[in-house]
Design an enzyme around this catalytic site. Structure first.
Site, PDB file in Angstrom:
ATOM      1  N   ARG A 138       0.817  -1.312   0.181  1.00  0.00           N
ATOM      2  CA  ARG A 138      -0.033   0.105  -0.054  1.00  0.00           C
ATOM      3  C   ARG A 138       0.609   1.112  -0.085  1.00  0.00           C
ATOM      4  NH1 ARG A 138      -3.947   0.281  -2.088  1.00  0.00           N
ATOM      5  NH2 ARG A 138      -4.783   2.024  -1.028  1.00  0.00           N
ATOM      6  N   ILE A 139       1.802   1.422   0.896  1.00  0.00           N
ATOM      7  CA  ILE A 139       2.728   2.373   0.908  1.00  0.00           C
ATOM      8  C   ILE A 139       3.589   2.336  -0.113  1.00  0.00           C
ATOM      9  CG2 ILE A 139       4.280   3.648   2.488  1.00  0.00           C
ATOM     10  CD1 ILE A 139       1.498   3.517   3.594  1.00  0.00           C
ATOM     11  N   THR A 258       9.782   2.900   6.601  1.00  0.00           N
ATOM     12  CA  THR A 258       8.444   3.530   6.752  1.00  0.00           C
ATOM     13  C   THR A 258       7.620   2.965   7.918  1.00  0.00           C
ATOM     14  OG1 THR A 258       7.235   2.137   5.142  1.00  0.00           O
ATOM     15  CG2 THR A 258       8.317   4.029   4.424  1.00  0.00           C
ATOM     16  N   SER A 288       5.700   6.214  12.612  1.00  0.00           N
ATOM     17  CA  SER A 288       4.467   5.980  11.862  1.00  0.00           C
ATOM     18  C   SER A 288       3.488   7.092  11.560  1.00  0.00           C
ATOM     19  CB  SER A 288       3.643   5.302  12.976  1.00  0.00           C
ATOM     20  OG  SER A 288       3.113   5.969  14.104  1.00  0.00           O
ATOM     21  N   CYS A 289       2.368   6.684  10.786  1.00  0.00           N
ATOM     22  CA  CYS A 289       1.613   7.540  10.268  1.00  0.00           C
ATOM     23  C   CYS A 289       0.723   8.160  11.442  1.00  0.00           C
ATOM     24  CB  CYS A 289       0.270   6.762   9.504  1.00  0.00           C
ATOM     25  SG  CYS A 289      -0.514   5.589  10.455  1.00  0.00           S
ATOM     26  N   THR A 290       0.505   7.678  12.751  1.00  0.00           N
ATOM     27  CA  THR A 290      -0.068   8.238  13.802  1.00  0.00           C
ATOM     28  C   THR A 290       0.841   9.198  14.503  1.00  0.00           C
ATOM     29  OG1 THR A 290      -1.556   6.414  14.068  1.00  0.00           O
ATOM     30  CG2 THR A 290      -1.484   7.897  15.806  1.00  0.00           C
ATOM     31  N   ARG A 334      -6.429  -8.725  16.714  1.00  0.00           N
ATOM     32  CA  ARG A 334      -6.453  -8.298  15.247  1.00  0.00           C
ATOM     33  C   ARG A 334      -6.748  -9.480  14.388  1.00  0.00           C
ATOM     34  NH1 ARG A 334      -1.231  -4.421  14.064  1.00  0.00           N
ATOM     35  NH2 ARG A 334      -1.594  -2.841  15.831  1.00  0.00           N
ATOM     36  N   GLY A 348       2.184   2.336  18.879  1.00  0.00           N
ATOM     37  CA  GLY A 348       3.433   2.883  19.436  1.00  0.00           C
ATOM     38  C   GLY A 348       3.716   4.328  19.195  1.00  0.00           C
ATOM     39  N   ARG A 370      -9.322   0.235  15.735  1.00  0.00           N
ATOM     40  CA  ARG A 370      -9.358  -0.028  14.218  1.00  0.00           C
ATOM     41  C   ARG A 370     -10.701  -0.289  13.926  1.00  0.00           C
ATOM     42  NH1 ARG A 370      -4.393  -2.201  12.011  1.00  0.00           N
ATOM     43  NH2 ARG A 370      -2.793  -1.213  13.090  1.00  0.00           N
TER      44      ARG A 370
END
Length: 481
Positions: A138-139, A258, A288-290, A334, A348, A370
């Site tokens: 995806r990334i 990433t 991370s994205c967050t 998950r 994290g 999620r």
């Protein structure tokens, strides 16, 4: 003539102006490596409607709509200058010109505002920097789109290769198809062809070699004409210095991860701590994205009000790490069906704040849920401030940060009362402050921060790559520190 006719005539006139701007924007980009922005949004390769919408969107930030009739004169003024590689925000030029009382012409004002990009101060155009993607998920595919898009001038980053494990069947054709079509982010903007004989994908004239390997230590990139490249590992398989160092093969100069790095790997959030990267550092994490979503607004709040403690709750879209249906997973929750459940899990991001903001003494905790959406997440940042304030003051501060500060590429701002997650698919900012949802009482502030956890994060990664490659050009007018 009726009022409706007047409105329509005005619209057609603005369309005509926007259409006339496109070749000027394209020529500045191709010939001088100048990226024209409008309130931090690139206008390169944009359609007439996209340019008009970008002007319209300015009212969500600055409180009033910009018109192409206001910005077009500044664009024409740029063509008369001897510009070097740079990013020039014509939205900011127009906004600051409104408040300037020196009686300067547009040409005079523009020449002064972008003086750092002209004459003896301008940066000379550099040779392009090779980039390799290790992994094409995806990334990886979004990074490929961004790198191809930014190769237009020929003097920035150049995607040379993708390294993947060979899959069964028509591997190359299927990977090209996944690059061409995306269920969330839409069609690739351009043309893609496949040269199976040479294991190459050609996207908008960029020849991308697909290298098949199960082991990073087995690849000699110089055999493909690649040298001094930045390799972006988007697999997340290795996160410490020892594992990532396996990528430092012939032809590779630096490795960008990433995902959050472990041990002594520096975690970098562009706009906040990218300046701390040492020139000789070869292994870098983009966190991370967050982390990228919360650290810039956290810094903006800490700088202005002080932060004593905080908690972040991320309501995060599901990812490929989860199962479509209930099945075994090494993490307990998950393993449950991602499209059917809200799933409590860990993040994290809170612990990563300390690496990105080492001077922040506040304790930041975090957790994550999620949820059944495929993209765009929201972080709820609950802060105890060092002084009391008001909702109006906080919103004015964050709006100004999003417009004029060094964090304006990281923090966006929306006052749309009906905004929902889908509205932010494709956002290039690390996070977007939702003004309507913001709550402030005394020394407590709760910020709601939207973020495209795929595309916005990928933009942050590319900014780090540009920085370490020397292809990150200054922005004019200069942000207010």
């Amino acid at each position: 003539m009726t009022v409706n006719d007047d409105v329509f005539t005005n619209w057609k006139h603005r369309e005509e102006i926007a259409e006339s701007m496109i070749p000027i924007i394209g020529k500045l980009h191709r010939e001088r490596d100048v990226t024209v922005l409008l309130h931090s949004r690139s206008l390169v390769n944009k359609s007439v409607i996209s340019i008009l919408k970008a002007h319209r969107f300015a009212r969500q930030i600055a409180g009033e709509e910009l018109s192409v009739t206001e910005t077009q004169p500044f664009l024409h003024a740029l063509t008369a200058l001897d510009l070097g590689p740079s990013q020039i925000d014509i939205g900011m030029l127009a906004a600051t010109y409104r408040n300037d009382d020196r009686g300067l012409s547009v040409a005079e004002f523009t020449a002064q505002a972008v003086a750092g990009a002209t004459g003896a101060d301008k940066i000379e155009r550099r040779a392009s920097r090779d980039v390799v993607l290790y992994g094409f998920g995806r990334i990886g595919r979004l990074l490929a789109r961004l790198l191809i898009e930014k190769a237009g001038s020929g003097n920035g980053l150049r995607l040379r290769a993708v390294v993947v494990r060979r899959a069964a069947g028509q591997d190359l054709v299927k990977r090209a198809s996944l690059l061409r079509r995306d269920s969330i982010h839409g069609q690739f903007q351009g043309t893609i062809t496949v040269d199976e004989a040479n294991s190459t994908i050609i996207a908008n004239g960029n020849e991308i070699k697909v290298i098949y390997s199960d082991d990073p230590t087995s690849v000699d990139y110089t055999a493909y004409g690649i040298k001094d490249a930045v390799l972006i590992d988007n697999t997340g398989r290795w996160r410490d210095r020892e594992g990532l160092s396996q990528h430092l093969r012939p032809g590779i100069d630096k490795v960008i991860l990433t995902a959050p790095g472990k041990g002594d790997v520096p975690n970098v959030v562009h706009g906040v701590n990218h300046d701390m990267i040492k020139p000789d550092e070869q292994i870098i994490s983009c966190a991370s994205c967050t982390t990228n979503a919360i650290v810039p607004p956290l810094k903006a709040m800490a700088d202005e009000y002080g932060v004593l403690r905080g908690h972040v709750e991320t309501v995060h879209s599901f990812t490929n790490d989860q199962n479509l249906l209930d099945n075994y997973h090494k993490s307990d929750r998950r393993g449950r069906s991602a499209p059917l459940n809200m799933v409590i899990t860990e993040t994290g991001a809170a612990s990563a704040v300390a690496k990105a903001l080492p001077d922040l003494e506040a304790t930041i905790t975090g957790s994550s849920i999620r949820v059944p959406v495929p993209d765009v997440s929201i972080a709820i940042l609950n802060l105890q401030l060092a002084r009391e304030t008001s909702r109006e003051e906080v919103l004015d501060h964050l709006r100004e940060v999003s417009l004029t500060s060094p964090l304006k590429r990281q923090i966006d701002f929306t006052s749309a009362p009906d905004a929902v997650s889908n509205d932010f698919i494709g956002s290039r900012h690390a996070s977007i402050v939702d003004a309507g949802a913001t709550k402030v009482e005394g020394d407590n502030a709760i910020l709601y921060l939207w973020y495209d956890n795929e595309f916005g994060y990928s933009c942050q990664v590319v900014r780090v790559v540009q920085h370490v490659s020397g292809a990150e050009y200054p922005t004019f007018p200069a942000p207010v520190a």
